[in-house]
Design a protein around this motif. Structure first.
Motif, PDB file in Angstrom:
ATOM      1  N   LEU A  46     -12.171 -36.050  -3.913  1.00 42.32           N
ATOM      2  CA  LEU A  46     -11.385 -34.976  -4.550  1.00 42.32           C
ATOM      3  C   LEU A  46     -12.149 -34.282  -5.687  1.00 42.32           C
ATOM      4  N   THR A  47     -13.457 -34.309  -5.608  1.00 41.40           N
ATOM      5  CA  THR A  47     -14.261 -33.642  -6.629  1.00 41.40           C
ATOM      6  C   THR A  47     -13.907 -32.162  -6.692  1.00 41.40           C
ATOM      7  N   ASN A  48     -13.747 -31.656  -7.933  1.00 34.29           N
ATOM      8  CA  ASN A  48     -13.412 -30.241  -8.186  1.00 34.29           C
ATOM      9  C   ASN A  48     -12.003 -29.853  -7.779  1.00 34.29           C
ATOM     10  N   LYS A  49     -11.146 -30.816  -7.456  1.00 37.19           N
ATOM     11  CA  LYS A  49      -9.762 -30.467  -7.123  1.00 37.19           C
ATOM     12  C   LYS A  49      -8.865 -30.733  -8.335  1.00 37.19           C
ATOM     13  N   THR A  50      -8.092 -29.711  -8.703  1.00 36.80           N
ATOM     14  CA  THR A  50      -7.109 -29.850  -9.783  1.00 36.80           C
ATOM     15  C   THR A  50      -5.761 -30.192  -9.158  1.00 36.80           C
ATOM     16  N   VAL A  51      -5.175 -31.276  -9.643  1.00 41.99           N
ATOM     17  CA  VAL A  51      -3.939 -31.794  -9.038  1.00 41.99           C
ATOM     18  C   VAL A  51      -2.848 -31.924 -10.098  1.00 41.99           C
ATOM     19  N   ILE A  52      -1.697 -31.326  -9.829  1.00 42.95           N
ATOM     20  CA  ILE A  52      -0.520 -31.543 -10.682  1.00 42.95           C
ATOM     21  C   ILE A  52       0.355 -32.583  -9.994  1.00 42.95           C
ATOM     22  N   ILE A  53       0.738 -33.627 -10.715  1.00 39.18           N
ATOM     23  CA  ILE A  53       1.648 -34.636 -10.156  1.00 39.18           C
ATOM     24  C   ILE A  53       2.876 -34.706 -11.058  1.00 39.18           C
ATOM     25  N   THR A  54       4.019 -34.283 -10.520  1.00 39.33           N
ATOM     26  CA  THR A  54       5.247 -34.338 -11.330  1.00 39.33           C
ATOM     27  C   THR A  54       5.728 -35.785 -11.413  1.00 39.33           C
ATOM     28  N   GLY A  55       6.314 -36.125 -12.550  1.00 36.89           N
ATOM     29  CA  GLY A  55       6.855 -37.481 -12.727  1.00 36.89           C
ATOM     30  C   GLY A  55       5.801 -38.569 -12.632  1.00 36.89           C
ATOM     31  N   SER A  56       4.595 -38.290 -13.156  1.00 36.03           N
ATOM     32  CA  SER A  56       3.507 -39.278 -13.020  1.00 36.03           C
ATOM     33  C   SER A  56       3.337 -40.142 -14.265  1.00 36.03           C
ATOM     34  N   GLY A  57       4.366 -40.208 -15.087  1.00 34.43           N
ATOM     35  CA  GLY A  57       4.326 -41.095 -16.251  1.00 34.43           C
ATOM     36  C   GLY A  57       4.385 -42.561 -15.860  1.00 34.43           C
ATOM     37  N   ARG A  58       4.955 -42.840 -14.697  1.00 36.62           N
ATOM     38  CA  ARG A  58       5.040 -44.239 -14.244  1.00 36.62           C
ATOM     39  C   ARG A  58       5.192 -44.258 -12.713  1.00 36.62           C
ATOM     40  N   GLY A  59       5.303 -45.462 -12.169  1.00 33.29           N
ATOM     41  CA  GLY A  59       5.660 -45.636 -10.759  1.00 33.29           C
ATOM     42  C   GLY A  59       4.654 -45.045  -9.779  1.00 33.29           C
ATOM     43  N   ASP A  75     -12.278 -38.580  -8.346  1.00 32.53           N
ATOM     44  CA  ASP A  75     -12.898 -37.506  -9.138  1.00 32.53           C
ATOM     45  C   ASP A  75     -12.043 -36.242  -9.300  1.00 32.53           C
ATOM     46  N   ALA A  76     -10.714 -36.353  -9.028  1.00 31.88           N
ATOM     47  CA  ALA A  76      -9.833 -35.186  -9.226  1.00 31.88           C
ATOM     48  C   ALA A  76      -9.634 -34.927 -10.720  1.00 31.88           C
ATOM     49  N   LYS A  77      -9.257 -33.682 -11.042  1.00 36.03           N
ATOM     50  CA  LYS A  77      -8.816 -33.348 -12.406  1.00 36.03           C
ATOM     51  C   LYS A  77      -7.292 -33.392 -12.380  1.00 36.03           C
ATOM     52  N   LEU A  78      -6.719 -34.248 -13.216  1.00 39.18           N
ATOM     53  CA  LEU A  78      -5.284 -34.529 -13.105  1.00 39.18           C
ATOM     54  C   LEU A  78      -4.463 -33.847 -14.190  1.00 39.18           C
ATOM     55  N   VAL A  79      -3.295 -33.352 -13.779  1.00 37.06           N
ATOM     56  CA  VAL A  79      -2.271 -32.922 -14.726  1.00 37.06           C
ATOM     57  C   VAL A  79      -1.105 -33.889 -14.571  1.00 37.06           C
ATOM     58  N   VAL A  80      -0.881 -34.663 -15.628  1.00 35.38           N
ATOM     59  CA  VAL A  80       0.165 -35.683 -15.632  1.00 35.38           C
ATOM     60  C   VAL A  80       1.413 -35.055 -16.257  1.00 35.38           C
TER      61      VAL A  80
END
Ligand code: NAD
Length: 246
Positions: A3-16, A29-34
């Motif tokens: 996942l290099t160079n992929k920006t990913v938004i994950i909703t509700g990623s504080g837990r679980g 290697d993704a760039k994550l938005v938590v």
């Protein structure tokens, strides 16, 4: 590194499951938005990603509010310049039998599990259209496919997520955007561990593999769907349920 160079938004990623997906994608290697509604949980997940050497930012937003979903997308663009993958993961349970389900239980689940998915997908799907690329992964549930006692509200939303996903697979596919869903069975997160012990025992004995799933076993499927390894998979529902509904 898938996942290099992929920006990913994950909703509700504080837990679980959301957190497990974030950590598995950080390892690729993704760039994550938590995203979450709980700032402490966001900070913990971001710190765990950074401990792995990953790149992440946290954005506090309640996805049931369309304006906050818009801000989530905007802040992601300001930080990373594009959005490659949206994982619609945030969800809640407010279980009751149909004859006891209150308007409040119904509306709360609809607000997050259904309106929240629409809010994020409409704004981010539009950004992806303009980009000419994107990938929407929806965390549904086997309950959305088969129903479950005491879950009228939850089943309605999880079934609707699959119908919306199939619509987006058709609408957005021609724009280079894939849409898929994962339908987990019973996974040992805080959501499920909150159930009475005798119910958990019943569930375990009804699963051919004889146990609850692990959140990492859902996360690995999300990584696959986010990666180019699944580049011709669009409009699909992948069950991760230990064979529960085989
Ligand atoms: P969880 O309760 O452990 O985590 C859900 C997260 O979503 C929490 O951190 C919560 O704060 C966040 N959240 C709640 N409302 C929000 C909102 N309005 N905006 C942003 N974030 C919000 O749940 P989980 O077990 O990890 O489940 C994750 C997803 O997987 C859910 O959609 C759930 O329905 C689905 N799922 C779970 C199971 C299971 O067995 N655990 C099975 C099938 C499907």
């Amino acid at each position: 590194m898938r996942l290099t160079n992929k920006t990913v938004i994950i909703t509700g990623s504080g837990r679980g499951i959301g957190r497990a997906i974030a950590l598995a994608m950080a390892k690729e290697d993704a760039k994550l938005v938590v995203n979450d509604v709980n700032q402490t949980a966001i900070d913990e997940t971001v710190a765990m990603i950074k401990d792995l050497g990953g790149d992440a930012i946290g954005i506090l937003a309640d996805i049931s509010d369309a304006r906050q979903a818009q801000e989530l997308a905007q802040k992601t663009l300001e930080a990373y310049g594009k959005i490659d993958v949206l994982v619609n993961n945030a969800g809640i349970l407010r279980d009751a039998m149909l004859h006891k389900m209150t308007q409040e239980q119904w509306q709360n689940v609809i607000a997050i599990n259904l309106n929240g998915v629409f809010n994020c997908s409409s704004v981010i799907g539009t950004i992806m259209r303009d980009q000419g690329s994107g990938n929407i992964i929806n965390i549904s549930s086997v309950v959305g496919l088969y129903g479950n006692v005491g879950q009228t509200n939850y089943a309605a939303t999880k079934g609707a997520v699959i119908s919306m996903m199939k619509t987006w697979a058709k609408e957005l596919g021609r724009k280079g955007i894939r849409s898929n869903a994962i339908a987990p069975g019973f996974i040992g997160t805080d959501m499920v561990k909150g159930m009475p012990e005798h119910i958990i025992n019943q569930i375990e004995s009804s699963v051919p593999l004889g146990r609850l799933g692990k959140q990492e076993e859902v996360a690995s499927v999300a990584v696959f769907l986010a990666s180019d390894e699944s580049s011709y998979i669009n409009g699909e529902v992948i069950r991760v349920d230990g064979g529960l509904y085989t």
